[in-house]
Design an enzyme around this catalytic site. Structure first.
Site, PDB file in Angstrom:
ATOM      1  N   ASN A  83       9.748 -43.302   1.384  1.00 38.76           N
ATOM      2  CA  ASN A  83      10.878 -42.845   0.568  1.00 38.76           C
ATOM      3  C   ASN A  83      12.221 -42.911   1.293  1.00 38.76           C
ATOM      4  OD1 ASN A  83      12.029 -41.245  -1.814  1.00 38.76           O
ATOM      5  ND2 ASN A  83      12.478 -39.873  -0.096  1.00 38.76           N
ATOM      6  N   SER A 135      13.659 -48.850  -7.012  1.00 41.13           N
ATOM      7  CA  SER A 135      14.774 -48.388  -7.830  1.00 41.13           C
ATOM      8  C   SER A 135      14.926 -49.320  -9.018  1.00 41.13           C
ATOM      9  CB  SER A 135      16.073 -48.384  -7.013  1.00 41.13           C
ATOM     10  OG  SER A 135      17.212 -48.192  -7.840  1.00 41.13           O
ATOM     11  N   TYR A 148      21.395 -53.074  -1.039  1.00 44.57           N
ATOM     12  CA  TYR A 148      20.459 -52.093  -1.591  1.00 44.57           C
ATOM     13  C   TYR A 148      19.508 -52.740  -2.596  1.00 44.57           C
ATOM     14  CZ  TYR A 148      18.863 -47.673  -3.660  1.00 44.57           C
ATOM     15  OH  TYR A 148      18.102 -46.625  -4.111  1.00 44.57           O
ATOM     16  N   ALA A 149      20.053 -53.562  -3.495  1.00 43.82           N
ATOM     17  CA  ALA A 149      19.227 -54.229  -4.497  1.00 43.82           C
ATOM     18  C   ALA A 149      18.209 -55.156  -3.841  1.00 43.82           C
ATOM     19  CB  ALA A 149      20.101 -55.011  -5.471  1.00 43.82           C
ATOM     20  N   ALA A 150      18.648 -55.855  -2.791  1.00 43.19           N
ATOM     21  CA  ALA A 150      17.740 -56.755  -2.077  1.00 43.19           C
ATOM     22  C   ALA A 150      16.565 -55.985  -1.480  1.00 43.19           C
ATOM     23  CB  ALA A 150      18.495 -57.505  -0.982  1.00 43.19           C
TER      24      ALA A 150
END
Length: 242
Positions: A83, A135, A148-150
């Site tokens: 997490n 996410s 972050y998306a990667a």
């Protein structure tokens, strides 16, 4: 008690969603829950079956030392929740290499590090549950969050790979991920009410999620109730991604 006798490791476990998961596992009868984080949460240490542990998921030597101590004491690790995560947002033309590397190292390599050390223990025992926090951004992207998306998209890919890899010789070691939507945390609660309302309006259920919603999803995936759930990405987003 759905977590009875289980030994659990939760990274990013000192606050927010991680703390919610730690407390949920403890309430459901886990033998011990390790709340691993860069900071110690002394309140968690007041709970008999929780230990707040300082651990950097980018430090492989520290991870090995921690895992060895847990196995020496308890002889197993039943549940790993990956997490721990950070954000360093910027549009691509303004994103520094340092910001890219920092997010990749924690959010992606950190998940790899923890899983690489703990999965073999589960495979040897023949059973275990690995849950990684992705996410909705990892599903459909977001402006200003290339790094972050990667990482969150990478978590999804690793989750599906591990679901195949860890069980290929018959071990009941499952790998799943949770993709949270807009969740109320101490961080988001500091935002102006107008912005929070505009975020909630984007969600079909017209509200933001609670930490408890994610903790309940993690509890299901960690417990034997999900013994036939493997390689899945569980969206907990109020219907935002449909």
């Amino acid at each position: 008690m759905r977590m009875e006798d289980k030994i659990c490791v939760v990274t990013g476990g000192a606050r927010g969603i991680g703390e919610g998961i730690v407390r949920k596992f403890a309430q459901e009868g886990a033998k011990m829950v390790f709340a691993c984080d860069m900071n110690i949460n002394e309140e968690l240490n007041k709970v008999e079956n929780i230990r707040s542990v300082k651990l950097d998921v980018t430090d492989r030597d520290a991870i090995k030392e921690f895992v060895d101590k847990v196995v020496e004491e308890f002889e197993k690790i039943d549940v790993l929740v990956n997490n721990a995560g950070i954000t360093k947002d910027a549009l691509i033309q303004r994103m520094s290499e340092e910001a890219w590397d920092a997010v990749i190292n924690v959010n992606l390599k950190g998940v790899f590090n923890m899983t690489q050390f703990i999965a073999p223990i589960m495979i040897k025992k023949g059973k275990g549950s690995i849950i990684s926090t992705s996410s909705i951004v990892g599903v459909f992207g977001n402006i200003g969050q290339t790094n972050y998306a990667a990482t969150k998209g990478g978590v999804i890919s690793m989750t599906k790979t591990w679901a195949k890899e860890f069980s290929r010789k018959g071990a009941q070691v499952r790998s799943n991920a949770i993709a949270p939507g807009f969740i109320k945390t101490p961080m988001t609660e500091a935002m102006p009410e107008k912005i929070l309302n505009s975020i909630a309006e984007k969600v079909p259920l017209k509200r933001m999620g609670e930490v408890e919603d994610i903790a309940n999803a993690a509890l299901f995936l960690a417990s034997d109730e999900s013994s036939y759930v493997n390689g899945q990405i569980l969206g907990v987003d109020g219907g935002l991604v449909i």
